[in-house]
Design an enzyme around this catalytic site. Structure first.
Site, mmCIF file in Angstrom:
data_model
loop_
_atom_site.group_PDB
_atom_site.id
_atom_site.type_symbol
_atom_site.label_atom_id
_atom_site.label_comp_id
_atom_site.label_asym_id
_atom_site.label_seq_id
_atom_site.Cartn_x
_atom_site.Cartn_y
_atom_site.Cartn_z
ATOM 1 N N GLU A 1 0.891 -1.178 0.000
ATOM 2 C CA GLU A 1 0.000 0.000 0.000
ATOM 3 C C GLU A 1 0.914 1.208 0.000
ATOM 4 O O GLU A 1 1.580 1.498 0.991
ATOM 5 C CB GLU A 1 -0.924 -0.027 1.214
ATOM 6 N N CYS B 1 -2.770 8.281 3.782
ATOM 7 C CA CYS B 1 -2.780 7.873 2.378
ATOM 8 C C CYS B 1 -4.125 8.159 1.730
ATOM 9 O O CYS B 1 -4.189 8.494 0.546
ATOM 10 C CB CYS B 1 -2.465 6.383 2.266
#
Length: 458
Positions: free
Chosen positions: A232, A266
């Protein structure tokens, strides 16, 4: 980076930690490998009892853990408490659901494969190396560790070097809950030492949340060793607002989505793509709300925005904004570092950003928003997808046809309609393009580090 806790609100070193020696690293890898031999033989009920106990311990430790998070990386204390509680919730979730998620299946008609029975089962891979970031120092780890341990894997954590206290807390949490010694161990090592651990034959797989370059490096090493990875790697999430949207809700959510965790998430919304009909009103309200935020001591309950976690992160964010301003962007609010000690940056709203500016293509990790004017959904999708990232996204519209067009057209791992992108244990989480590979959370997350074995019986 030295392995040290540095208070980002003051720049003062709290405590430094010696890196583990080669012998200590070897002991921890061996311990995790030995624990896997024991853990994979336990049943789900036993693992669930241990996981619930560890979650209970984390809930008891919420105040201590929240203060530690805020002290190490600057998250406002209210949000740090929420992170600790969310982590415990995910642990309970996987304790309750792991057996269901890993139940496998049976073919309804095994004769189709010339068998009397044909089934699948999920079995753990072994020791998994987790390379984790500082922005959610407990949650990012737990969302890997809870499903991995419940599946019967063991874990080694290489945490970010600026959150060693979090790493050491997690080093003992699961063992305190009852898991066999060595089931989850932290490695206080520099980034350069990750390769050696990942190439160790006792390490079966890896997961990384962090920067794109770090992800490419880990993926390359794992690929050469033929080991599975989940990555990720961040995002530059679009937040699309159309004329039919509830503008008050959209603006309020935009502020929260851009500034949660001091803008260092994020899935923070980062690029606000607004239809021409409501663009001026949105920019005015959004800018006013961003300017009204309180920047200050993250331990103060009145603070909305604390410091950025590192001096280098603050400087990189400033460089992105300075580049945009020098090339013609307009700062509606903010646009500079905040005065005084610590690594603070003022909440910022920029317009007139174009493709010649670094900020157009690079992820801004801090409270900096860019706003784009578009004429229709086609232009909104063009700008939203004009990025190498593809983590999450948000769409604000009351028009069903418009909603479907945008949901189908956005290149992202998730789309949130009339709400804020956020991770939930119940939903798979992950991205496409340079945002990574694989999924965390939900059933998909626990299956990532399992061998899906087919069983055929004559």
């Amino acid at each position: 980076m030295a392995i040290a806790s540095i208070n980002p609100a003051t720049g003062e070193i709290i405590r430094e930690f010696p890196a583990h020696t080669a012998d200590e690293v070897e002991e921890r890898i061996a311990s995790a490998h030995a624990a896997f031999g024991r853990l994979q033989e336990t049943d789900f009920a036993t693992r669930a009892r241990w996981m619930h106990a560890a979650a209970d311990l984390l809930e008891e430790d919420v105040e201590q853990v929240a203060s530690m998070i805020t002290e190490e990386m600057g998250k406002p204390l209210v949000q740090a408490r929420a992170e600790a509680r969310k982590s415990a919730t995910a642990m309970h979730f996987y304790a309750d659901r792991a057996e269901e998620f890993l139940s496998g299946r049976s073919l309804d008609d095994p004769s189709a494969v010339n068998a009397s029975a044909a089934t699948t089962r999920y079995q753990p891979l072994g020791v998994v190396l987790a390379v984790m970031p500082w922005n959610y120092p407990i949650w990012q780890v737990v969302r890997f560790a809870a499903p991995a341990l419940m599946a019967g894997n063991t874990g080694l954590l290489k945490h970010a070097s600026n959150v060693p206290q979090a790493a050491l807390y997690l080093d003992s949490l699961f063992e305190r809950g009852g898991f066999p010694p060595g089931s989850f161990r932290s490695l206080l090592i520099p980034a350069a030492a990750v390769e050696g651990v990942l190439r160790d034959r006792r390490v079966a797989a890896a997961t990384l949340t962090g920067s794109e370059p770090a992800g490419r490096s880990v993926a390359s090493i794992a690929g050469s060793e033929v080991k599975h990875v989940v990555l990720e790697l961040g995002g530059s999430d679009p937040f699309v607002v159309m004329p039919s949207a509830d503008l008050d809700s959209a603006v309020a959510t935009a502020v929260t989505s851009r500034t949660t965790n001091n803008g260092q998430a994020c899935i923070n919304a980062k690029r606000f793509i607004v239809h021409d009909e409501i663009y001026d009103a949105f920019v005015e309200r959004f800018s006013a709300a961003m300017e009204a935020l309180t920047v200050g001591d993250p331990l103060d309950a009145a603070t909305d925005i604390g410091p950025l976690a590192t001096a280098s992160g603050r400087d990189e964010l400033a460089a992105l904004v300075d580049d945009a301003l020098a090339k013609g962007a307009t700062a509606r609010v903010g646009g500079s570092t905040a005065p005084g000690r610590g690594w603070f940056y003022r909440p910022t709203v920029l317009t007139d950003v174009d493709g010649g500016m670094r900020l157009y293509a690079e992820e801004a990790f801090g409270p900096v928003a860019t706003v784009f004017r578009v004429a229709d959904t086609e232009e909104a999708l063009r700008i939203a997808n004009d990025t190498t990232f593809g983590l999450s996204s948000a769409v604000w519209t009351q028009d069903p046809a418009e909603e479907e067009l945008l949901v189908a057209g956005l290149q992202a791992g998730a789309v949130f309609v009339n709400g804020m992108s956020i991770s939930y244990p119940e939903l798979p989480f992950g991205g496409i393009k340079d945002s990574g590979v694989g999924r965390e959370l939900s059933a998909e997350g626990i299956r990532e580090f399992c061998n899906l074995k087919s069983v055929w019986k004559a």
